[in-house]
Design an enzyme around this catalytic site. Sequence first.
Site, PDB file in Angstrom:
ATOM      1  N   CYS A 167       0.644  -1.286  -0.191  1.00 21.59           N
ATOM      2  CA  CYS A 167       0.062   0.128   0.022  1.00 21.59           C
ATOM      3  C   CYS A 167       0.559   1.337   0.177  1.00 21.59           C
ATOM      4  CB  CYS A 167      -1.059   0.000   1.363  1.00 21.59           C
ATOM      5  SG  CYS A 167      -0.283   0.299   2.800  1.00 21.59           S
ATOM      6  N   HIS A 209      -2.234   1.144   7.064  1.00 18.91           N
ATOM      7  CA  HIS A 209      -2.625   1.105   5.860  1.00 18.91           C
ATOM      8  C   HIS A 209      -2.512   2.589   5.256  1.00 18.91           C
ATOM      9  CE1 HIS A 209      -4.168  -0.229   1.857  1.00 18.91           C
ATOM     10  NE2 HIS A 209      -5.352   0.489   2.136  1.00 18.91           N
ATOM     11  N   ASP A 227      -8.010   3.640  -3.551  1.00 19.84           N
ATOM     12  CA  ASP A 227      -7.214   2.739  -2.993  1.00 19.84           C
ATOM     13  C   ASP A 227      -6.694   1.768  -4.048  1.00 19.84           C
ATOM     14  OD1 ASP A 227      -5.709   1.073  -1.359  1.00 19.84           O
ATOM     15  OD2 ASP A 227      -7.230   1.150   0.148  1.00 19.84           O
TER      16      ASP A 227
END
Length: 246
Positions: free
Chosen positions: A63, A103, A118
């Site tokens: 991420c 995250h 995302d």
Amino acid sequence: MFDAGRYLERIGAWPDASLAALHRAHLESVPFENLDIHLGRPIRLDVDSLFDKIVARRRGGFCYELNGLFSRLLASRGYAVTPLSAQVASEQKNGTFGPEFDHLTLQVEDGGERWLVDVGFGDGFLEPLRLDDRGVQTRCGHDFRLVPEGERLILWRDLGAGWEAQYSLSLVPRALGDFTGMCHYHQTAPDSFFTQKRLCTRATPSGRVTLKEGALVLTQGQEKQEVPVEEEARARALAEHFGIQL
């Protein structure tokens, strides 16, 4: 050096592509993977290092890398982008979440609305979610909800057998450098998901392809096929399905 044109070529997107098109193109081109961690290669969050890995060397990442670099691409296209911190739901499904900065995700402003973007959560939503919409949002056949809990939002996904929390999101603006500590943790801590097993996964137009420990999983719609992959065949599978040569 960052080059938006090369980045767009990497993901197969036109310069005038919409936010949703950029999002989906990225997920179908750039894999979510943690292979460098298992090779003992340190992950750095400066833009030049991220561009070299993801665009020049046609790799993937996790991420902090994927959303970190994608935020730079979106900013170059004129979007207002704000990094956000999220706490990932426990694998034990017991209602608990990881620590802050677990995250990295993004808030993006487009068309007078705020969007949750995302490209770094693996099997997540394929197109952005409206950040201020509290109803069910369907994306490419999958249902999601953003449910308030105190000052945070919980991202839920309907997996068919019921709703499952994905992560707890804070709307406090962050910077990429704020995630350095947790990025290091996930590279080195024995109890981090990323140090325990190798993973490489990418969305496809009809489903998903995933190379995990010992197997290749091919998903098309509701059909899933799992094929054993011996260690000596991993390099061939990475090259064939992800274009990766380590």
